[in-house]
Scaffold this motif. Structure first.
Motif, mmCIF file in Angstrom:
data_model
loop_
_atom_site.group_PDB
_atom_site.id
_atom_site.type_symbol
_atom_site.label_atom_id
_atom_site.label_comp_id
_atom_site.label_asym_id
_atom_site.label_seq_id
_atom_site.Cartn_x
_atom_site.Cartn_y
_atom_site.Cartn_z
ATOM 1 N N LEU A 88 0.896 -1.159 0.102
ATOM 2 C CA LEU A 88 0.055 0.045 0.020
ATOM 3 C C LEU A 88 0.933 1.200 0.080
ATOM 4 N N PRO A 89 0.736 2.156 -0.815
ATOM 5 C CA PRO A 89 1.331 3.487 -0.555
ATOM 6 C C PRO A 89 0.999 4.062 0.496
ATOM 7 N N CYS A 90 1.813 4.782 1.344
ATOM 8 C CA CYS A 90 1.763 5.291 2.866
ATOM 9 C C CYS A 90 2.683 6.534 2.769
ATOM 10 N N VAL A 91 2.133 7.435 3.437
ATOM 11 C CA VAL A 91 2.515 8.599 3.911
ATOM 12 C C VAL A 91 1.743 9.465 5.061
ATOM 13 N N ASP A 92 2.338 9.964 5.815
ATOM 14 C CA ASP A 92 1.995 10.838 6.983
ATOM 15 C C ASP A 92 1.183 10.000 7.846
ATOM 16 N N ASN A 93 1.628 8.878 8.467
ATOM 17 C CA ASN A 93 0.805 8.148 9.427
ATOM 18 C C ASN A 93 1.255 8.964 11.140
#
Length: 402
Positions: free
Chosen positions: A197-202
């Motif tokens: 999954l693309p992921c950013v800013d958790n």
């Protein structure tokens, strides 16, 4: 793969780090879960924030590294093909149409794998992640919908020995996949498939609450949300209605420090080590974006290909000016009045970047922000932690003074 790894510490002697202790990556720990398993013995080689090695990971997973002179690979990683799609028959209750969940279900039903590493939710809180090794379609479907908080997915590796699981589909984000790839040859498995999954800013759970309270008119009823290609955040509420807020209307001063330091120092937005990536960032609004990186990714996609409404990727607009303006606005923590944010959002939605160009806009915006954050907070790490592809992208823009 082998179940008897040559480890710096034998597995039966390795012990998880207690949850309340400082982790080896310290403030940069993304809580990927490796330290909560016996594979903690590999943490200094495997942790994405202690020993980042994109070239080695790509070569091992895909047989080659990305071509930095080819624009699509520079941005989106090693690939055999890209496409956009949506399920012809959406899954009820899925965040979008449910491609990821359907892939997990079909992988089990077809016998391709014995279990799916996915993330359900705590019975007490919708946004508290609960990683599981799902063995039935029902358990996979119980994991549908994104949990936008740090999640220790790899902790469930501890359950593999003696479980009878020999073929695994792991679903995860970049930092988890980097660690998983580093230890995969030591796992007691015959086959591993990775759906990224693309992921950013958790955020932490507490950070998520701060975000929801600052951005939504009804934070307690939000079921899920996503930053979408129309430059608006879409909040779905428990009564079914959707609330949208323009990106440009966020309370930047309140949110500037809410994101996890691991996310502010990450350059694996597109999940470079996965066999197949499913997200939205490179697709037109209303569709999902898929990247097949290798033959295992093709094998996964074939499980659901007949059920998809497919279309080629497209790209429109020019992101560069918007990215440069956003760098300066973010650094100054500017907040627009809502009427102006709505106006800017309306204009950008009509003339701004679309499709792959929107994906590049998002990557440029986050890579420049993260490079600046790394420079200011961990200058000693910049040379070894900023990968060549990110460096090449960041150098296209003018960053604020240190």
């Amino acid at each position: 793969m082998t179940s008897s790894p040559a480890s710096p510490l034998p597995h039966d002697q390795a012990r998880p780090i207690p949850r309340d202790r400082i982790r080896p990556a310290k403030d940069l720990c993304s809580d990927c879960g490796l330290c909560d398993s016996r594979w903690i013995a590999y943490v200094r080689q495997a942790c994405a924030f202690l020993n980042q090695d994109f070239d080695g990971m790509e070569r091992k997973a895909h047989g080659r590294t990305r071509n930095l002179d080819q624009e699509d690979e520079l941005y989106f990683g090693v690939q055999q093909r890209m496409l956009t799609a949506r399920l012809q028959t959406p899954i009820d209750g899925a965040q979008w149409t449910g491609i990821v969940s359907r892939l997990g279900v079909r992988a089990l039903e077809s016998g391709l794998v014995d279990a799916v590493l996915c993330v359900q939710q705590s019975p007490d809180d919708r946004f508290t992640p609960m990683p599981v090794l799902a063995r039935t379609p029902e358990e996979v479907l119980a994991a549908r919908v994104n949990k936008p908080t740090l999640s220790n997915n790899l902790s469930v590796l501890e359950q593999l020995p003696g479980s009878g699981i020999k073929r695994l589909l792991a679903i995860g984000v970049g930092c988890q996949v980097q660690a998983l790839r580093a230890v995969q040859d030591t796992l007691p498995l015959d086959a591993l498939y990775v759906l990224g999954l693309p992921c950013v800013d958790n955020v932490s759970r507490e950070g998520l609450q701060t975000f929801l309270e600052s951005a939504s008119a009804s934070p307690d009823t939000v079921v899920h949300y996503e930053f979408m290609q129309d430059f608006r955040i879409h909040f779905r509420h428990s009564d079914g209605h959707v609330e949208t807020v323009p990106f440009f209307g966020l309370d930047t001063p309140a949110l500037k420090d809410v994101f996890a330091p691991s996310c502010l120092s990450c350059f694996d937005y597109v999940n470079a080590g996965a066999d197949l990536v499913v997200g939205y960032m490179g697709a037109e609004f209303g569709r999902q974006w898929l990247v097949v990186r290798n033959s295992r990714g093709e094998e996964l996609l074939k499980l659901v290909e007949a059920e998809l409404d497919q279309a080629p990727v497209s790209s429109r607009g020019d992101r560069r000016q918007a990215v440069q303006q956003g760098i300066d606005a973010y650094d100054k923590a500017l907040r627009l009045p809502m009427w102006l944010a709505e106006l800017v959002g309306w204009i950008v939605q009509r003339v701004g970047p679309k499709g792959l160009e929107y994906g590049r806009f998002s990557i440029d915006s986050h890579f420049t922000r993260n490079a600046l954050w790394l420079r200011r907070h961990h200058p000693e790490m910049v040379e070894r932690h900023l990968p060549a592809f990110a460096r090449r992208i960041v150098e296209r823009y003018r960053l604020p003074a240190r």
